[in-house]
Write a protein that holds these residues in place. Structure first.
Motif, PDB file in Angstrom:
ATOM      1  N   GLY A 167       0.809  -1.356  -0.091  1.00 30.12           N
ATOM      2  CA  GLY A 167       0.059   0.155  -0.200  1.00 30.12           C
ATOM      3  C   GLY A 167       0.694   1.542   0.107  1.00 30.12           C
ATOM      4  O   GLY A 167       0.720   1.785  -0.288  1.00 30.12           O
ATOM      5  N   LEU A 168       1.975   1.402   0.320  1.00 28.76           N
ATOM      6  CA  LEU A 168       3.063   2.169   0.594  1.00 28.76           C
ATOM      7  C   LEU A 168       3.498   2.575  -0.380  1.00 28.76           C
ATOM      8  O   LEU A 168       3.571   3.867  -0.851  1.00 28.76           O
ATOM      9  CB  LEU A 168       3.516   2.447   1.853  1.00 28.76           C
ATOM     10  CG  LEU A 168       4.546   3.696   2.166  1.00 28.76           C
ATOM     11  CD1 LEU A 168       3.516   4.336   2.798  1.00 28.76           C
ATOM     12  CD2 LEU A 168       6.156   2.878   3.116  1.00 28.76           C
ATOM     13  N   ALA A 169       4.304   1.287  -0.696  1.00 30.35           N
ATOM     14  CA  ALA A 169       4.509   1.773  -2.576  1.00 30.35           C
ATOM     15  C   ALA A 169       3.699   2.015  -3.467  1.00 30.35           C
ATOM     16  O   ALA A 169       4.372   2.669  -4.765  1.00 30.35           O
ATOM     17  CB  ALA A 169       5.235  -0.125  -2.516  1.00 30.35           C
ATOM     18  N   ALA A 170       2.507   1.679  -3.536  1.00 30.81           N
ATOM     19  CA  ALA A 170       1.151   1.831  -4.610  1.00 30.81           C
ATOM     20  C   ALA A 170       1.514   4.023  -4.503  1.00 30.81           C
ATOM     21  O   ALA A 170       1.123   4.286  -5.273  1.00 30.81           O
ATOM     22  CB  ALA A 170       0.044   1.306  -4.364  1.00 30.81           C
ATOM     23  N   ALA A 171       1.414   3.664  -3.278  1.00 29.81           N
ATOM     24  CA  ALA A 171       1.031   5.484  -2.276  1.00 29.81           C
ATOM     25  C   ALA A 171       1.909   6.029  -3.444  1.00 29.81           C
ATOM     26  O   ALA A 171       1.616   7.349  -3.874  1.00 29.81           O
ATOM     27  CB  ALA A 171       0.830   5.548  -0.819  1.00 29.81           C
ATOM     28  N   MET A 172       3.355   5.989  -3.047  1.00 30.94           N
ATOM     29  CA  MET A 172       3.990   6.561  -4.105  1.00 30.94           C
ATOM     30  C   MET A 172       4.446   6.569  -5.201  1.00 30.94           C
ATOM     31  O   MET A 172       4.783   7.671  -5.832  1.00 30.94           O
ATOM     32  CB  MET A 172       6.425   5.493  -3.325  1.00 30.94           C
ATOM     33  CG  MET A 172       6.738   6.620  -3.769  1.00 30.94           C
ATOM     34  SD  MET A 172       7.460   8.272  -2.742  1.00 30.94           S
ATOM     35  CE  MET A 172       8.656   8.150  -3.356  1.00 30.94           C
ATOM     36  N   SER A 173       4.016   5.091  -5.645  1.00 30.27           N
ATOM     37  CA  SER A 173       3.363   4.846  -7.755  1.00 30.27           C
ATOM     38  C   SER A 173       2.928   6.568  -7.884  1.00 30.27           C
ATOM     39  O   SER A 173       3.435   6.346  -9.061  1.00 30.27           O
ATOM     40  CB  SER A 173       3.472   3.729  -7.833  1.00 30.27           C
ATOM     41  OG  SER A 173       4.530   2.823  -7.472  1.00 30.27           O
ATOM     42  N   VAL A 174       1.408   5.984  -6.830  1.00 25.20           N
ATOM     43  CA  VAL A 174       0.450   6.710  -7.714  1.00 25.20           C
ATOM     44  C   VAL A 174       1.020   8.867  -7.700  1.00 25.20           C
ATOM     45  O   VAL A 174       0.833   9.365  -8.052  1.00 25.20           O
ATOM     46  CB  VAL A 174      -0.650   7.151  -6.685  1.00 25.20           C
ATOM     47  CG1 VAL A 174      -1.222   8.685  -6.872  1.00 25.20           C
ATOM     48  CG2 VAL A 174      -1.553   6.368  -6.743  1.00 25.20           C
ATOM     49  N   LEU A 175       2.010   8.933  -7.031  1.00 27.59           N
ATOM     50  CA  LEU A 175       2.726  10.791  -6.280  1.00 27.59           C
ATOM     51  C   LEU A 175       3.173  10.234  -8.034  1.00 27.59           C
ATOM     52  O   LEU A 175       3.613  11.725  -8.535  1.00 27.59           O
ATOM     53  CB  LEU A 175       3.185  10.846  -5.197  1.00 27.59           C
ATOM     54  CG  LEU A 175       2.629  10.966  -3.904  1.00 27.59           C
ATOM     55  CD1 LEU A 175       3.130  10.917  -2.762  1.00 27.59           C
ATOM     56  CD2 LEU A 175       1.169  11.828  -3.799  1.00 27.59           C
ATOM     57  N   LEU A 176       4.207   9.328  -7.964  1.00 30.35           N
ATOM     58  CA  LEU A 176       5.167   9.547  -9.345  1.00 30.35           C
ATOM     59  C   LEU A 176       4.247   9.814 -10.250  1.00 30.35           C
ATOM     60  O   LEU A 176       4.449  10.369 -11.108  1.00 30.35           O
ATOM     61  CB  LEU A 176       6.167   8.675  -9.542  1.00 30.35           C
ATOM     62  CG  LEU A 176       6.715   8.031 -11.061  1.00 30.35           C
ATOM     63  CD1 LEU A 176       8.016   9.591 -10.642  1.00 30.35           C
ATOM     64  CD2 LEU A 176       7.939   6.870 -10.204  1.00 30.35           C
ATOM     65  N   PHE A 177       2.857   9.297 -10.454  1.00 32.36           N
ATOM     66  CA  PHE A 177       1.857   8.624 -12.132  1.00 32.36           C
ATOM     67  C   PHE A 177       1.331  10.391 -11.746  1.00 32.36           C
ATOM     68  O   PHE A 177       2.263  10.847 -12.895  1.00 32.36           O
ATOM     69  CB  PHE A 177       1.296   7.859 -12.150  1.00 32.36           C
ATOM     70  CG  PHE A 177      -0.192   7.931 -12.540  1.00 32.36           C
ATOM     71  CD1 PHE A 177      -0.064   7.994 -14.116  1.00 32.36           C
ATOM     72  CD2 PHE A 177      -1.132   8.443 -12.619  1.00 32.36           C
ATOM     73  CE1 PHE A 177      -0.537   7.775 -14.946  1.00 32.36           C
ATOM     74  CE2 PHE A 177      -2.065   8.731 -13.319  1.00 32.36           C
ATOM     75  CZ  PHE A 177      -1.946   8.235 -14.654  1.00 32.36           C
ATOM     76  N   ILE A 178       1.017  11.007 -10.810  1.00 28.84           N
ATOM     77  CA  ILE A 178       0.393  12.446 -10.763  1.00 28.84           C
ATOM     78  C   ILE A 178       1.950  13.583 -11.083  1.00 28.84           C
ATOM     79  O   ILE A 178       1.481  13.937 -12.239  1.00 28.84           O
ATOM     80  CB  ILE A 178       0.149  12.583  -9.641  1.00 28.84           C
ATOM     81  CG1 ILE A 178      -1.161  11.431  -9.001  1.00 28.84           C
ATOM     82  CG2 ILE A 178      -0.077  14.677  -9.488  1.00 28.84           C
ATOM     83  CD1 ILE A 178      -1.642  12.410  -7.880  1.00 28.84           C
ATOM     84  N   VAL A 179       3.207  13.763 -10.799  1.00 30.65           N
ATOM     85  CA  VAL A 179       4.195  13.994 -11.427  1.00 30.65           C
ATOM     86  C   VAL A 179       4.326  14.305 -12.926  1.00 30.65           C
ATOM     87  O   VAL A 179       4.146  14.820 -13.633  1.00 30.65           O
ATOM     88  CB  VAL A 179       4.728  14.471 -10.348  1.00 30.65           C
ATOM     89  CG1 VAL A 179       6.417  14.688 -10.786  1.00 30.65           C
ATOM     90  CG2 VAL A 179       5.047  14.611  -8.820  1.00 30.65           C
ATOM     91  N   LEU A 180       4.523  12.920 -13.093  1.00 29.37           N
ATOM     92  CA  LEU A 180       4.969  12.682 -14.790  1.00 29.37           C
ATOM     93  C   LEU A 180       3.436  13.711 -15.314  1.00 29.37           C
ATOM     94  O   LEU A 180       3.533  13.934 -16.327  1.00 29.37           O
ATOM     95  CB  LEU A 180       4.904  11.415 -14.737  1.00 29.37           C
ATOM     96  CG  LEU A 180       5.684  10.934 -14.109  1.00 29.37           C
ATOM     97  CD1 LEU A 180       6.754   9.436 -15.018  1.00 29.37           C
ATOM     98  CD2 LEU A 180       7.770  11.554 -14.516  1.00 29.37           C
ATOM     99  N   GLY A 181       2.205  12.547 -15.067  1.00 23.18           N
ATOM    100  CA  GLY A 181       1.034  13.095 -15.616  1.00 23.18           C
ATOM    101  C   GLY A 181       0.938  14.986 -15.585  1.00 23.18           C
ATOM    102  O   GLY A 181       0.689  15.390 -16.719  1.00 23.18           O
ATOM    103  N   ALA A 182       1.692  15.362 -14.722  1.00 22.98           N
ATOM    104  CA  ALA A 182       1.104  16.968 -14.747  1.00 22.98           C
ATOM    105  C   ALA A 182       2.627  17.534 -15.712  1.00 22.98           C
ATOM    106  O   ALA A 182       2.214  18.688 -16.762  1.00 22.98           O
ATOM    107  CB  ALA A 182       1.422  17.215 -13.613  1.00 22.98           C
ATOM    108  N   PHE A 183       3.581  17.035 -15.642  1.00 15.99           N
ATOM    109  CA  PHE A 183       4.732  17.277 -16.412  1.00 15.99           C
ATOM    110  C   PHE A 183       4.462  17.495 -17.783  1.00 15.99           C
ATOM    111  O   PHE A 183       4.124  18.317 -18.829  1.00 15.99           O
ATOM    112  CB  PHE A 183       5.656  16.803 -15.861  1.00 15.99           C
ATOM    113  CG  PHE A 183       7.128  17.347 -16.869  1.00 15.99           C
ATOM    114  CD1 PHE A 183       7.709  18.106 -16.775  1.00 15.99           C
ATOM    115  CD2 PHE A 183       7.180  15.699 -17.926  1.00 15.99           C
ATOM    116  CE1 PHE A 183       8.424  18.562 -17.751  1.00 15.99           C
ATOM    117  CE2 PHE A 183       8.151  16.705 -18.306  1.00 15.99           C
ATOM    118  CZ  PHE A 183       8.602  17.260 -18.788  1.00 15.99           C
ATOM    119  N   SER A 184       3.952  16.020 -18.226  1.00 17.38           N
ATOM    120  CA  SER A 184       3.969  15.701 -19.620  1.00 17.38           C
ATOM    121  C   SER A 184       3.156  16.692 -20.405  1.00 17.38           C
ATOM    122  O   SER A 184       2.771  16.825 -21.272  1.00 17.38           O
ATOM    123  CB  SER A 184       2.842  14.629 -19.583  1.00 17.38           C
ATOM    124  OG  SER A 184       4.246  13.642 -19.023  1.00 17.38           O
ATOM    125  N   ALA A 185       1.017  17.025 -19.241  1.00 19.69           N
ATOM    126  CA  ALA A 185       0.174  17.912 -19.997  1.00 19.69           C
ATOM    127  C   ALA A 185       0.173  19.412 -20.095  1.00 19.69           C
ATOM    128  O   ALA A 185       0.636  20.213 -21.023  1.00 19.69           O
ATOM    129  CB  ALA A 185      -0.856  17.789 -18.799  1.00 19.69           C
TER     130      ALA A 185
END
Length: 296
Positions: A268-286
């Motif tokens: 669960g903790l690893a998934a939370a970190m993955s979600v944050l990375l996904f949000i950062v990369l998605g926001a940067f790409s947009a």
């Protein structure tokens, strides 16, 4: 309805059914291997789960635990440092190599294969090869430095050289793809543009600046985005060369691995970190795509 119209309608329905069948197969594969893991990971980030006991809902506790972890900020800073260095080396080097190879009149095919060869190797093989090169005792690099009577280095064990060492491995292993794309773009530039620039007395650098770069602008923008997204997810190089405990090279992906498989055993903790990375990369790409679209 005539026989001919009925036959055309039957063929049209048959063609559409076949097309929808291919589309459905693609959608199923995409949903099963892309969207389902994504949704599952987001749900998992709000749960406590070690894959031993049944998972239970913890809400935002995983995210609070992340921000309280001292390694959280360190991992992000190291990842940004790696990305910056990778852009400095890995973005400029393939472009320069492509310019040089493109000028060859003979054996151009050989040099293309030679440049692309590291990409064909499995990433773990490339990293293990460089691990031998970096060995402070019997490694190739220190042997060459000793033969030249120059000071040796600890390479991946040195706080100053560790990150640079990782970037060199990543650049060597991945620059072939970008170089081939640049070479394809260079082949499409009309030779008349260079001839006109030469007649105007333009130097080599001026021809690159005013002809080559504008003509390759779209390729360079796409590769810049892809490289930033890829380097922000760096894992194999720090994992194999410096391990999961070195604070000088621990990255976001390595920290995710630590959370899931070593220290916490908390997916669960690893998934939370993955979600944050996904949000950062998605926001940067947009933002990046929006800015480049406005520039175009």
């Amino acid at each position: 309805m005539t026989v001919g119209a009925s036959e055309r309608l039957r063929r049209r329905i048959g063609d559409n059914l076949q097309a929808y069948a291919f589309l459905a197969a693609g959608l199923v594969c995409f949903g099963l291997f892309s969207w389902y893991p994504l949704v599952k990971g987001i749900i998992l980030s709000f749960q406590q789960d070690n894959f031993v006991t049944p998972p239970y809902w913890v809400g935002l506790d995983n995210y609070r635990a992340l921000f309280a972890d001292p390694l959280f900020g360190t991992a992000w800073l190291n990842t940004l440092e790696f990305t910056a260095l990778a852009l400095l080396f890995g973005y400029a080097v393939p472009f320069a190599v492509a310019l040089v190879v493109n000028e060859f009149r003979h054996a151009k095919g050989f040099f293309r294969v030679a440049v692309y060869l590291p990409v064909m190797l499995p990433p773990i093989v490339s990293v293990l090869l460089w691990k031998y090169f970096y060995d402070p005792g019997s490694g190739l690099f220190n042997a060459v430095l000793s033969a030249l009577h120059l000071p040796t280095s600890e390479w991946t064990q040195s706080p100053k050289m560790a990150m640079v060492s990782l970037v060199l491995v990543s650049t060597w292993a991945n620059m072939g793809g970008a170089t081939i794309m640049y070479l394809a773009g260079l082949a499409g530039i009309p030779s008349e543009l260079y001839e006109a620039a030469e007649l105007d007395g333009a130097s080599v650098w001026q021809r690159v600046r005013h002809v080559t770069i504008p003509q390759l602008r779209f390729i360079m923008l796409v590769l810049l985005l892809l490289q930033i997204v890829a380097t922000m997810q760096v894992f194999i190089e720090p994992f194999q060369l410096t391990g999961t405990t070195n604070p000088d090279t621990i990255t976001v992906m390595v920290l995710i691995y630590r959370y899931a498989f070593t220290v916490n055993n908390d997916f669960g903790l690893a998934a939370a970190m993955s979600v944050l990375l996904f949000i950062v990369l998605g926001a940067f790409s947009a933002v990046y795509l929006r800015l480049t679209r406005k520039a175009d």
